[in-house]
Design a protein around this motif. Structure first.
Motif, PDB file in Angstrom:
ATOM      1  N   HIS A 179       0.832  -1.208   0.000  1.00  0.00           N
ATOM      2  CA  HIS A 179       0.000   0.000   0.000  1.00  0.00           C
ATOM      3  C   HIS A 179       0.865   1.256   0.000  1.00  0.00           C
ATOM      4  O   HIS A 179       0.607   2.203  -0.746  1.00  0.00           O
ATOM      5  CB  HIS A 179      -0.929  -0.036   1.222  1.00  0.00           C
ATOM      6  CG  HIS A 179      -1.515   1.284   1.600  1.00  0.00           C
ATOM      7  ND1 HIS A 179      -2.184   2.087   0.708  1.00  0.00           N
ATOM      8  CD2 HIS A 179      -1.527   1.946   2.777  1.00  0.00           C
ATOM      9  CE1 HIS A 179      -2.586   3.188   1.323  1.00  0.00           C
ATOM     10  NE2 HIS A 179      -2.189   3.132   2.582  1.00  0.00           N
ATOM     11  N   GLU A 184       0.756   8.894   6.201  1.00  0.00           N
ATOM     12  CA  GLU A 184       0.712   7.484   5.796  1.00  0.00           C
ATOM     13  C   GLU A 184       1.854   6.682   6.408  1.00  0.00           C
ATOM     14  O   GLU A 184       1.640   5.624   6.996  1.00  0.00           O
ATOM     15  CB  GLU A 184       0.793   7.378   4.266  1.00  0.00           C
ATOM     16  CG  GLU A 184      -0.449   7.824   3.536  1.00  0.00           C
ATOM     17  CD  GLU A 184      -1.600   6.843   3.714  1.00  0.00           C
ATOM     18  OE1 GLU A 184      -1.383   5.617   3.709  1.00  0.00           O
ATOM     19  OE2 GLU A 184      -2.732   7.319   3.862  1.00  0.00           O
ATOM     20  N   HIS A 233       1.104   4.075   9.519  1.00  0.00           N
ATOM     21  CA  HIS A 233       1.228   2.669   9.121  1.00  0.00           C
ATOM     22  C   HIS A 233       2.458   1.995   9.738  1.00  0.00           C
ATOM     23  O   HIS A 233       2.475   0.769   9.866  1.00  0.00           O
ATOM     24  CB  HIS A 233       1.232   2.532   7.596  1.00  0.00           C
ATOM     25  CG  HIS A 233      -0.111   2.792   6.975  1.00  0.00           C
ATOM     26  ND1 HIS A 233      -1.299   2.371   7.552  1.00  0.00           N
ATOM     27  CD2 HIS A 233      -0.473   3.424   5.823  1.00  0.00           C
ATOM     28  CE1 HIS A 233      -2.315   2.738   6.785  1.00  0.00           C
ATOM     29  NE2 HIS A 233      -1.847   3.387   5.738  1.00  0.00           N
TER      30      HIS A 233
HETATM   31 ZN    ZN Z   1      -2.990   4.260   4.170  1.00  0.00          ZN
END
Ligand code: ZN
Length: 240
Positions: A51, A143, A147
């Motif tokens: 991702h 992000e 994450h």
């Molecule tokens: Zn994400």
């Protein structure tokens, strides 16, 4: 209240710090552990680097848009985004790790090409928001930092820089205000800081450390965050 509290330089610095934190957490995860579940429901340790690699490539598209003026959306479609993550998660571990590192480096290189004029150009996020290109580093920092915690490989919100946590709390409280959800009056117990979220009902007081409040607001496990009279803090709808 969002953009005013952080600069482009902050976003670039947090992107660099967060990328290093995520890369370190991923490097510490042996290949044999990549198939295990992470803290994100339905995602293994393979989905997160896939991702983030796809996210870096999507943000390269926005950097291209900002530099050239030629519209280039982050993802061609939500379905394509999901398919790319699923395909990336099936790569052999070494290839997945290499893609994750390569995509992050490519994004850094593309961002380094932007000048003052480019940063002010408008681009559109995957959620359909129009923002200036100066938001790209912040989007990336969020992000990689969050994450890195989701990976469940030893990084916790308390390991993230305090100034990043403050900016994250500012960002999420602003975004949650006006969305469906309970009204909140938040106070940090280890830092000067209060925030409000407008919403339904009278505001519930929520207290916790900066790290705890950032975890709570982003919909992650948040030990030690309490609501009024020591009750658990109210459940929140999805953030992103
Ligand atoms: Zn994400």
């Amino acid at each position: 209240m969002t953009a005013a509290n952080r600069s482009l330089a902050d976003g670039l610095r947090w992107t660099a710090q967060g990328s290093a934190i995520f890369a370190g957490a991923l490097a510490a995860l042996p290949d044999g552990h990549l198939d295990r579940p992470t803290r994100l429901a339905g995602w293994s340790g393979r989905h997160l680097p896939a991702h983030l690699a796809a996210n870096a490539e999507a943000l390269v598209n926005l950097a291209h848009w900002a530099r050239t003026g030629e519209e280039r959306p982050m993802y061609s479609s939500p379905a394509q985004r999901e398919a790319d993550i699923a395909a990336g998660a099936k790569l052999p571990a070494a290839e997945l790790r290499a893609w994750s590192a390569r995509a992050a480096e490519a994004l850094d290189a593309r961002l380094a090409e932007l000048d003052r004029r480019h940063w002010q150009r408008h681009v559109r996020t995957a959620q359909g928001r129009t923002v200036t290109a100066a938001e790209i580093p912040w989007m990336r920092a969020r992000e990689v930092m969050v994450h890195a915690v989701d990976l469940g490989a030893g990084v916790e919100f308390g390991d993230l820089p305090a100034d990043f946590l403050l900016a994250l709390i500012d960002d999420i409280t602003a975004k949650r205000s006006g969305a469906d959800g309970p009204a909140l009056a938040l106070a940090a117990t280890d830092h000067d800081g209060t925030w409000t979220v407008s919403g339904s009902g009278g505001p519930t007081r929520v207290a916790g450390t900066l790290a705890g409040l950032a975890a709570y607001l982003s919909g992650r496990r948040s030990d030690g965050v309490t609501g009024s009279a020591g009750d658990p803090a109210p459940t929140l709808p999805r953030w992103l």
